[in-house]
Structure formats: structure tokens, C-alpha cells
Design an enzyme around this catalytic site. Structure first.
Site, PDB file in Angstrom:
ATOM      1  N   THR A 175       0.803  -1.223   0.000  1.00  0.00           N
ATOM      2  CA  THR A 175       0.000   0.000   0.000  1.00  0.00           C
ATOM      3  C   THR A 175       0.835   1.273   0.000  1.00  0.00           C
ATOM      4  OG1 THR A 175      -0.162  -0.005   2.423  1.00  0.00           O
ATOM      5  CG2 THR A 175      -1.894  -1.154   1.192  1.00  0.00           C
ATOM      6  N   GLY A 176       2.154   1.149   0.011  1.00  0.00           N
ATOM      7  CA  GLY A 176       3.001   2.332  -0.094  1.00  0.00           C
ATOM      8  C   GLY A 176       3.011   2.870  -1.513  1.00  0.00           C
ATOM      9  N   VAL A 217       5.404   3.154  -3.811  1.00  0.00           N
ATOM     10  CA  VAL A 217       6.044   2.282  -4.791  1.00  0.00           C
ATOM     11  C   VAL A 217       5.348   0.930  -4.844  1.00  0.00           C
ATOM     12  CG1 VAL A 217       8.179   1.099  -5.418  1.00  0.00           C
ATOM     13  CG2 VAL A 217       8.266   3.452  -4.596  1.00  0.00           C
ATOM     14  N   ARG A 255      14.009  16.961   7.739  1.00  0.00           N
ATOM     15  CA  ARG A 255      14.134  17.856   8.878  1.00  0.00           C
ATOM     16  C   ARG A 255      13.399  19.158   8.598  1.00  0.00           C
ATOM     17  NH1 ARG A 255      20.224  17.074   8.832  1.00  0.00           N
ATOM     18  NH2 ARG A 255      20.216  19.294   8.349  1.00  0.00           N
ATOM     19  N   ARG A 289      21.225   8.211   5.252  1.00  0.00           N
ATOM     20  CA  ARG A 289      21.098   6.762   5.136  1.00  0.00           C
ATOM     21  C   ARG A 289      21.144   6.093   6.504  1.00  0.00           C
ATOM     22  NH1 ARG A 289      21.396   4.326   0.263  1.00  0.00           N
ATOM     23  NH2 ARG A 289      21.661   5.720  -1.514  1.00  0.00           N
ATOM     24  N   ASN A 302      14.644   1.012   9.218  1.00  0.00           N
ATOM     25  CA  ASN A 302      14.213  -0.103   8.378  1.00  0.00           C
ATOM     26  C   ASN A 302      14.983  -1.400   8.564  1.00  0.00           C
ATOM     27  OD1 ASN A 302      12.144   1.358   7.219  1.00  0.00           O
ATOM     28  ND2 ASN A 302      13.425   2.148   5.568  1.00  0.00           N
ATOM     29  N   VAL A 322      13.532  -3.158  -3.072  1.00  0.00           N
ATOM     30  CA  VAL A 322      13.247  -1.815  -3.557  1.00  0.00           C
ATOM     31  C   VAL A 322      13.441  -0.789  -2.443  1.00  0.00           C
ATOM     32  CG1 VAL A 322      11.503  -0.362  -4.668  1.00  0.00           C
ATOM     33  CG2 VAL A 322      11.556  -2.810  -5.154  1.00  0.00           C
ATOM     34  N   ASN A 360      14.477   1.397   0.947  1.00  0.00           N
ATOM     35  CA  ASN A 360      15.642   2.195   1.267  1.00  0.00           C
ATOM     36  C   ASN A 360      16.135   1.918   2.691  1.00  0.00           C
ATOM     37  OD1 ASN A 360      17.523   4.238   1.038  1.00  0.00           O
ATOM     38  ND2 ASN A 360      16.077   5.863   1.489  1.00  0.00           N
ATOM     39  N   HIS A 365      23.212   3.184  -4.811  1.00  0.00           N
ATOM     40  CA  HIS A 365      22.093   3.958  -5.345  1.00  0.00           C
ATOM     41  C   HIS A 365      22.031   5.311  -4.644  1.00  0.00           C
ATOM     42  CE1 HIS A 365      18.370   4.826  -7.254  1.00  0.00           C
ATOM     43  NE2 HIS A 365      17.627   4.710  -6.168  1.00  0.00           N
TER      44      HIS A 365
END
Length: 381
Positions: free
Chosen positions: A9-10, A12, A89, A97, A104, A128, A130, A183
């Protein structure tokens, strides 16, 4: 074959699900599993997403299934689009990162542990979310490194090819070449891999030299930093002029600056990110072997800066239905080799606190519920 999308549901994740169904990548006999988390917004929204997809594509949709527990994820290919987005911020600076990793890492571990315990042992995992390199590192430790690939380098590659094609006035499918590294700002345009259909070696070399304008990657990080400053200054009064400014720059710089400016404008790049992900999924599902660029966990298959790489790095690999099989990286020019070495070191340092190989991982926090934005803006640009 069946596909599961974690974080369906995000921004991406929703696009990945929609494009899978709309483009009829999966036959009606296959299953698309929409994965959310119980007790939060995605646990409710995933049922609504299923209803919406049926409403739009019922005639050719695959079997649509909902899962709310990591242990219930069952598929041949698993797309990892789950995770939290750390808000910028107050001064508008995007999260680092390290901040994203802190949010995450537990999400990656929870799903990796569940797949290791309850999966078939043959799933191919496309990361996918981050930071994509951390996701690959965590998943590869638990599932086997050849079954895990991050799509960030492939997204960067497609953008690089497009910018070259635009400059030359040709279609993107006529341009080959890869982007490796990390990336984001440490992406490494591998100019030595560029191929242009219809040009012989001498013609290609002249075309590449003209596109690069005498520049090397030694100055590329400084160019990226300066480009961001210039874009922010122009965009403060005229966002259209900022995008027009990007069009005046070399292709490799445009490939990084354009998606970055897209996020600064308030828009997102979920559609392009999902489309690049679907490219990888189609390859895996069709049973083909093709060469793509992706973040993978290496154990000495590539050497940069004079040392074999033991860790995650974006490189060209052969990808097929069982995952990636080998690295295709010829000896590189000095500037490309040096930038890849820097990227490898940066990735290793950033992943170390969260992986078994790097250091004792912090205790896993409760797995957070993926909000409406499944992938952090800094990565999928």
C-alpha cells in the site's frame, strides 16, 4: 509463478501491484499477494487495494491475495517495498542513510527471518526499499546471496541510458551501458560499458568523448554537490527553470539530478521506480537470463581498487529465474575503478552496524507498520 509485494500500500508498492496487473505480467492463474502489517493503516488499506484492483482489472487480474503476517508470505518472487520513510528535517534536508537504516533494519530482518523459516527456499527477492544496499545485505545473510538483488542500480542504469539517448536523438533501447556503486549520490556511471546500436567502436568512442566533454569521474561527486546547490537556488523562484537547467548538463549528471529535483518539487518517482522493478520481475518470471545492473552481495567476484569486494555493491550481473548467477565486470578505467572502490567502502561502513558480517546487530525493534509511502525518497529518485 506467484509474486508477493511487501509494503503493497506504499507509493512504490501500490505502483508495482498496479503495473503488474495492468501490464498483464501475471496470468490469471498466478497469484499476486498484497502484504501489509496488522494493527496499522496498511493492514486496512491492503484490503481496499485488493478491491480497487479487482474493480479496475477483474477481466485479466491474477488471483489477488492479502497477507498481514510475514510468516504467511508465499511466492516465487518477493518484492520488498516495505519500510518507514523518515520525514525531512525542518530545514528540508532529507534523512541520512543512517537514519533510514535505523528505521528499516528491523523491517528487513523480520521479513528475512520469516522467509527463511517459512518460505520455499527458492524465492527470488527484489529489494526496492531504502537503503537498498542494507536490505540486500540483511536478506542475503538469511536467504542466500544469489537469490537477492537490489533494483537501485537498474533504475540508475535506465535513467543513464535515457539521458544518453536523448542527447544523441535515438531511442533508449539502442543504448547500452550500466551504472554501479551505491544507489543515490554514490552511483557510478560506467561510461566504459556504454554501447550504441549502429555505431562501430571508433564512432562510439567519439560519441562518448563528446558526451563526457573531457570530464572524468574524479570530479563527479563535486559536480553533483554543486548541481544540487544551483538547483535549489533556481527552484526557490522558478521550478520550471530548475528543470530546464538540468537539460543543459551532461547525461551522467542529469541522470542523478533530474530525479533529485523531482523530489524537491514535491512530486515523487514511484511510477518510474515501479516500472524498473517490473522490468526485473518480467525477466525472472519469463525464465530468461539477461544482463542487468543490481545491488548484490559479493564474495570476491569483483575487484575494485585492487581488492576483491566482500559485501554489497551495484554491478552488472546475469539475472534469471533462480536469481543472479555471475558478475560481468571487465577491467575498468582508473576513474571508474576508484569511484566503485569508494562506493564499496561507503556501503560496507553503512551496513556494518546492522548486519552479522559487519558487527553485532542491535536488538531488533518491533517491526513498524509501513505507512502510505513505502520507500524513502532519497533512494528511489
Amino acid at each position: 509463478m506467484d509474486v508477493a509485494v511487501l509494503g503493497a500500500t506504499g507509493d512504490v508498492g501500490r505502483q508495482v501491484c498496479t503495473q503488474l496487473v495492468e501490464r498483464q505480467v501475471l496470468p490469471t492463474t498466478s497469484r499476486l499477494q498484497l502484504v501489509g502489517r496488522p494493527g496499522g493503516s496498511s493492514g486496512r488499506a491492503v484490503h481496499g487495494l485488493r478491491a480497487d484492483l479487482v474493480d479496475a482489472y477483474d477481466e485479466h487480474a491474477p488471483v489477488l491475495d492479502v497477507a498481514l503476517d510475514p510468516a504467511d508470505v508465499v511466492a516465487d518472487v518477493v518484492v520488498v517495498a516495505a519500510g518507514r520513510t523518515v520525514p525531512p528535517r525542518s530545514d528540508g534536508v532529507p534523512p541520512s542513510r543512517a537514519e533510514l537504516a535505523a528505521e528499516n533494519a528491523a523491517v528487513f530482518r523480520a521479513y528475512a527471518d520469516a522467509l527463511a523459516a517459512h518460505g520455499s527456499g527458492s524465492e527470488v527477492v527484489v529489494v526496492v526499499s531504502n537503503p537498498v544496499e542494507l536490505g540486500v545485505a540483511v536478506m542475503a545473510e538469511r536467504l542466500g546471496r544469489h537469490r537477492v538483488i537490489g533494483m537501485g542500480a537498474w533504475l540508475d542504469t535506465l535513467r543513464f541510458r535515457r539521458e544518453i539517448a536523448v542527447q544523441l536523438g535515438v531511442r533508449r533501447h539502442r543504448v547500452g551501458g550500466f551504472v554501479g556503486g551505491q544507489h543515490g549520490d554514490d552511483a557510478v556511471p560506467l561510461w566504459s560499458t556504454v554501447r550504441i546500436s549502429g555505431l562501430d567502436v571508433a564512432e562510439r568512442q567519439r560519441a562518448v568523448a563528446r558526451l563526457r566533454g573531457g570530464r572524468t569521474l574524479a570530479t563527479f561527486p563535486a559536480e553533483v554537490a554543486r548541481a544540487k546547490q544551483d538547483l535549489l537556488a533556481v527552484a526557490a523562484t522558478d521550478i520550471a527553470a530548475a528543470f530546464a537547467l538540468i537539460d543543459t548538463w551532461p547525461p551522467d549528471l542529469r541522470a542523478l539530478a533530474r530525479p533529485w529535483m523531482t523530489h524537491q518539487s514535491g512530486a515523487k518517482t514511484a511510477t518510474g521506480t515501479a516500472s524498473a522493478t517490473i522490468d526485473l520481475l518480467e525477466t525472472i518470471l519469463d525464465g530468461r537470463d539477461i544482463v542487468v545492473a543490481g545491488q548484490v552481495a559479493l564474495e570476491g567476484e569483483a575487484t575494485v581498487g585492487g581488492s576483491p569486494v566482500h559485501g554489497v555493491l551495484g554491478v552488472p550481473v546475469v539475472l534469471g529465474p533462480e536469481g543472479w548467477t555471475r558478475v560481468l565486470l571487465d577491467p575498468l578505467p582508473a576513474d571508474e575503478d576508484a569511484r566503485l572502490a569508494v562506493a564499496a567502502a561507503t556501503i560496507a561502513a553503512g551496513s556494518a552496524p546492522w548486519t552479522t558480517a559487519g558487527a553485532a546487530a542491535p536488538a531488533a525493534a518491533p517491526t513498524p507498520d509501513p505507512p502510505a509511502t513505502a520507500a524513502a525518497p532519497e533512494v528511489h529518485r
